[in-house]
Design an enzyme around this catalytic site. Structure first.
Site, PDB file in Angstrom:
ATOM      1  N   TYR A 113       1.896   1.830  14.436  1.00 48.86           N
ATOM      2  CA  TYR A 113       0.752   1.602  13.550  1.00 48.86           C
ATOM      3  C   TYR A 113       1.082   1.957  12.111  1.00 48.86           C
ATOM      4  O   TYR A 113       1.460   3.072  11.813  1.00 48.86           O
ATOM      5  CB  TYR A 113      -0.469   2.423  13.980  1.00 48.86           C
ATOM      6  CG  TYR A 113      -1.621   2.150  13.056  1.00 48.86           C
ATOM      7  CD1 TYR A 113      -2.367   0.988  13.222  1.00 48.86           C
ATOM      8  CD2 TYR A 113      -1.903   2.980  11.982  1.00 48.86           C
ATOM      9  CE1 TYR A 113      -3.383   0.682  12.348  1.00 48.86           C
ATOM     10  CE2 TYR A 113      -2.923   2.678  11.108  1.00 48.86           C
ATOM     11  CZ  TYR A 113      -3.661   1.529  11.298  1.00 48.86           C
ATOM     12  OH  TYR A 113      -4.660   1.219  10.420  1.00 48.86           O
ATOM     13  N   ASP A 168      -7.724  -7.218   1.454  1.00 53.78           N
ATOM     14  CA  ASP A 168      -7.481  -5.887   2.044  1.00 53.78           C
ATOM     15  C   ASP A 168      -8.256  -5.770   3.348  1.00 53.78           C
ATOM     16  O   ASP A 168      -9.315  -6.380   3.506  1.00 53.78           O
ATOM     17  CB  ASP A 168      -7.914  -4.780   1.075  1.00 53.78           C
ATOM     18  CG  ASP A 168      -7.532  -3.393   1.597  1.00 53.78           C
ATOM     19  OD1 ASP A 168      -6.441  -3.266   2.211  1.00 53.78           O
ATOM     20  OD2 ASP A 168      -8.300  -2.426   1.397  1.00 53.78           O
ATOM     21  N   ASP A 218       0.886  -1.163   0.000  1.00 55.93           N
ATOM     22  CA  ASP A 218       0.000   0.000   0.000  1.00 55.93           C
ATOM     23  C   ASP A 218       0.921   1.207   0.000  1.00 55.93           C
ATOM     24  O   ASP A 218       1.620   1.450   0.974  1.00 55.93           O
ATOM     25  CB  ASP A 218      -0.866  -0.058   1.269  1.00 55.93           C
ATOM     26  CG  ASP A 218      -1.696   1.204   1.492  1.00 55.93           C
ATOM     27  OD1 ASP A 218      -1.538   2.189   0.736  1.00 55.93           O
ATOM     28  OD2 ASP A 218      -2.497   1.193   2.437  1.00 55.93           O
ATOM     29  N   LYS A 222      -2.973  -2.590   8.464  1.00 58.59           N
ATOM     30  CA  LYS A 222      -2.921  -4.052   8.518  1.00 58.59           C
ATOM     31  C   LYS A 222      -2.079  -4.572   7.350  1.00 58.59           C
ATOM     32  O   LYS A 222      -1.701  -3.812   6.470  1.00 58.59           O
ATOM     33  CB  LYS A 222      -4.338  -4.616   8.455  1.00 58.59           C
ATOM     34  CG  LYS A 222      -5.006  -4.684   9.819  1.00 58.59           C
ATOM     35  CD  LYS A 222      -4.526  -5.875  10.633  1.00 58.59           C
ATOM     36  CE  LYS A 222      -5.080  -5.803  12.047  1.00 58.59           C
ATOM     37  NZ  LYS A 222      -4.355  -6.626  12.993  1.00 58.59           N
ATOM     38  N   TYR A 280      -3.667   0.375  17.352  1.00 55.95           N
ATOM     39  CA  TYR A 280      -3.233   1.456  18.231  1.00 55.95           C
ATOM     40  C   TYR A 280      -4.320   1.711  19.261  1.00 55.95           C
ATOM     41  O   TYR A 280      -5.460   1.315  19.080  1.00 55.95           O
ATOM     42  CB  TYR A 280      -2.845   2.726  17.490  1.00 55.95           C
ATOM     43  CG  TYR A 280      -3.893   3.337  16.592  1.00 55.95           C
ATOM     44  CD1 TYR A 280      -4.766   4.308  17.060  1.00 55.95           C
ATOM     45  CD2 TYR A 280      -3.976   2.981  15.248  1.00 55.95           C
ATOM     46  CE1 TYR A 280      -5.691   4.893  16.222  1.00 55.95           C
ATOM     47  CE2 TYR A 280      -4.900   3.559  14.407  1.00 55.95           C
ATOM     48  CZ  TYR A 280      -5.763   4.527  14.904  1.00 55.95           C
ATOM     49  OH  TYR A 280      -6.659   5.104  14.076  1.00 55.95           O
ATOM     50  N   GLN A 311       3.146   4.464   2.639  1.00 53.59           N
ATOM     51  CA  GLN A 311       2.766   3.838   3.926  1.00 53.59           C
ATOM     52  C   GLN A 311       3.545   2.562   4.258  1.00 53.59           C
ATOM     53  O   GLN A 311       4.027   2.392   5.368  1.00 53.59           O
ATOM     54  CB  GLN A 311       1.249   3.546   3.903  1.00 53.59           C
ATOM     55  CG  GLN A 311       0.752   2.583   4.963  1.00 53.59           C
ATOM     56  CD  GLN A 311      -0.789   2.436   4.949  1.00 53.59           C
ATOM     57  OE1 GLN A 311      -1.513   3.403   5.052  1.00 53.59           O
ATOM     58  NE2 GLN A 311      -1.260   1.209   4.820  1.00 53.59           N
ATOM     59  N   ASP A 317      -2.783  -6.930   5.005  1.00 54.60           N
ATOM     60  CA  ASP A 317      -3.459  -7.103   3.727  1.00 54.60           C
ATOM     61  C   ASP A 317      -2.746  -8.155   2.863  1.00 54.60           C
ATOM     62  O   ASP A 317      -2.070  -7.821   1.881  1.00 54.60           O
ATOM     63  CB  ASP A 317      -3.575  -5.748   3.016  1.00 54.60           C
ATOM     64  CG  ASP A 317      -4.320  -4.737   3.905  1.00 54.60           C
ATOM     65  OD1 ASP A 317      -5.048  -5.174   4.810  1.00 54.60           O
ATOM     66  OD2 ASP A 317      -4.148  -3.539   3.696  1.00 54.60           O
TER      67      ASP A 317
HETATM   68  P1  13P Z   1      -5.365   8.938  10.635  1.00 56.63           P
HETATM   69  O1  13P Z   1      -6.538   9.645  10.011  1.00 56.63           O
HETATM   70  O2  13P Z   1      -4.807   9.688  11.797  1.00 56.63           O
HETATM   71  O3  13P Z   1      -4.353   8.508   9.643  1.00 56.63           O
HETATM   72  O4  13P Z   1      -5.909   7.549  11.263  1.00 56.63           O
HETATM   73  C1  13P Z   1      -7.013   6.918  10.762  1.00 56.63           C
HETATM   74  C2  13P Z   1      -6.679   5.872   9.798  1.00 56.63           C
HETATM   75  O5  13P Z   1      -7.137   5.902   8.698  1.00 56.63           O
HETATM   76  C3  13P Z   1      -5.776   4.808  10.229  1.00 56.63           C
HETATM   77  O6  13P Z   1      -5.019   4.373   9.167  1.00 56.63           O
HETATM   78  P1  13P Z   2      -4.963  -0.339   5.238  1.00 55.82           P
HETATM   79  O1  13P Z   2      -4.187  -1.294   6.102  1.00 55.82           O
HETATM   80  O2  13P Z   2      -5.672  -1.023   4.134  1.00 55.82           O
HETATM   81  O3  13P Z   2      -4.110   0.800   4.778  1.00 55.82           O
HETATM   82  O4  13P Z   2      -6.141   0.268   6.143  1.00 55.82           O
HETATM   83  C1  13P Z   2      -5.787   1.013   7.237  1.00 55.82           C
HETATM   84  C2  13P Z   2      -6.930   1.463   8.075  1.00 55.82           C
HETATM   85  O5  13P Z   2      -6.683   1.869   9.170  1.00 55.82           O
HETATM   86  C3  13P Z   2      -8.295   1.413   7.585  1.00 55.82           C
HETATM   87  O6  13P Z   2      -9.179   1.995   8.517  1.00 55.82           O
HETATM   88 MG    MG Z   3      -3.929   2.175   3.453  1.00 58.31          MG
HETATM   89 MG    MG Z   4      -4.845  -2.017   2.543  1.00 61.93          MG
END
Ligand code: 13P
Ligand code: 13P
Ligand code: MG
Ligand code: MG
Length: 362
Positions: free
Chosen positions: A226, A130, A13, A229, A345, A93, A231
């Site tokens: 953090y 995902d 990702d 995930k 987290y 990421q 995926d």
């Molecule tokens: P942020 O908006 O602070 O990135 O956290 C929410 C989220 O989407 C986790 O990946």
């Molecule tokens: P991803 O691991 O697919 O980037 O998703 C992160 C997340 O926090 C979704 O809410």
């Molecule tokens: Mg993502």
């Molecule tokens: Mg993902």
């Protein structure tokens, strides 16, 4: 012995469009352009599921090839540049380091690779998920290769009747163990029933032929913070002494519960969808799985057949939506929200600190 072919699936990702929902088409274009420049690949297909890019590649360099990993790494770097330009969410990421060190394992991207001699006909399925974690494959891989109620071939195909060997990895303590099945299924289930800790890495025939391999990286353990995930991806070879295509797809007709979903901290149903429908939106989900089928022809990827586009999986999607409705009503309560140890987290330490003087002995 013929020449062996390697099928490598490397995913990352490197920026979501919008939020964590999908991959922007410009990133997919960038990935295709980068892979097209390579002289090492026999063939490739760039797939996506949610916000993850999946590089599906064939070559003759074997697993863990530095050249192929470098190519994937450079491709993700190029995609990250595109993602930064578009200010996509979480650009870069999954790339945990600035410098490539010979193998993408442990650097963020997920990897599943297998090397084999291409059979007279070589049907393979690449699963890509995902909003979930590598242990999500435990239940389907068990059903495919060890459960006669799923795979009738285990009962009536003389070439499969002897069963399969499963390599299980302990992701917390970095250990592995191999189970012979069906002889040791009760022992194995003690472990793989805890998919956040123990993951099926690969399945072999009793003769040692590779049948399935999954990505088992746990990014949050690697990064120590953090980062979303993991995926995961998984490759399964089919037919002629291995489970039939339909036996391999069958477990996904009953969407099982996996960890992931919103903020990587919730339990939700794994919904089988076509690639075009893999845009997690509701509460950043529910978690998705896509199954791309290919016939290999001298290493060429003939396909894909986007299996979960089939109406035969409509009821699975309906059920996943019903389960999602039911679980969402629990809001911040377990078991919808993951156990404290499993959350990606938490505010617990901060809240604890604030309230520490108010806690009294009982
Ligand atoms: P942020 O908006 O602070 O990135 O956290 C929410 C989220 O989407 C986790 O990946
Ligand atoms: P991803 O691991 O697919 O980037 O998703 C992160 C997340 O926090 C979704 O809410
Ligand atoms: Mg993502
Ligand atoms: Mg993902």
């Amino acid at each position: 012995m013929g020449e062996k072919i390697t099928l490598s699936v490397i995913k990352a990702d490197v920026g979501g469009f919008v939020g964590h929902s999908t991959v922007h088409s410009e990133l997919l274009e960038t990935a295709k352009q980068e892979l097209a420049k390579s002289k090492e690949l026999v063939d490739f297909f760039v797939g996506s599921v949610g916000d993850d890019i999946n590089l599906i590649m064939t070559h003759k360099k074997g697993v863990d090839s530095e050249d192929i990993h470098q190519l994937a790494w450079n491709t993700f770097l190029a995609c990250t540049e595109t993602a930064k330009k578009l200010k996509l969410y979480g650009a870069g990421q999954d790339l945990l380091s600035d410098a490539f060190s010979g193998n993408v394992k442990g650097m963020g991207p997920g990897v599943a690779e297998m090397e084999f001699e291409e059979r007279k006909s070589e049907p393979v399925i690449v699963f890509m998920a995902d909003k979930t974690e590598p242990g999500a494959w435990n239940l389907p891989l068990y059903k495919i290769f060890a459960d006669p109620f799923n795979t009738i071939g285990l009962v009536i195909d003389p070439k499969m009747h002897q069963g399969f060997k499963f390599e299980v990895q302990d992701l917390i303590h970095n250990k592995k163990v191999t189970f012979n099945c069906p002889e040791e299924i009760y022992d194995m289930l003690v472990f793989i029933g805890a998919p956040g800790h123990y993951c099926i890495k690969s399945v072999h025939t009793k003769d040692g032929e590779i049948a399935a391999v999954s990505s088992t990286q746990r990014l949050n353990l690697t990064a120590g913070r953090y980062v979303g995930k993991d995926d995961p991806v998984c490759i399964v070879r089919c037919q002629s002494g291995l489970p039939a295509v339909g036996e391999v797809l069958e477990p996904f007709a009953n969407p099982h519960l996996v960890s992931g979903w919103m903020r990587g901290s919730h339990t939700g149903p794994l919904m089988p969808v076509a690639m075009k429908d893999a845009s997690p939106s509701r509460f950043d989900g529910p978690p998705r799985v896509v199954a791309l089928g290919f016939q290999l022809a001298e290493g060429k990827l003939v396909g894909p057949q986007d299996f979960f586009a089939d109406v035969g999986f409509n009821k699975a999607r309906d059920l996943a939506n019903d389960v999602a409705n039911y679980l969402r009503r629990l809001g911040p309560f377990e078991p919808h929200r993951l156990h404290l140890d499993e959350m990606e987290y938490t505010t617990m330490p901060d809240v604890m600190k604030k309230l520490k003087d108010r806690f009294q002995d009982i």
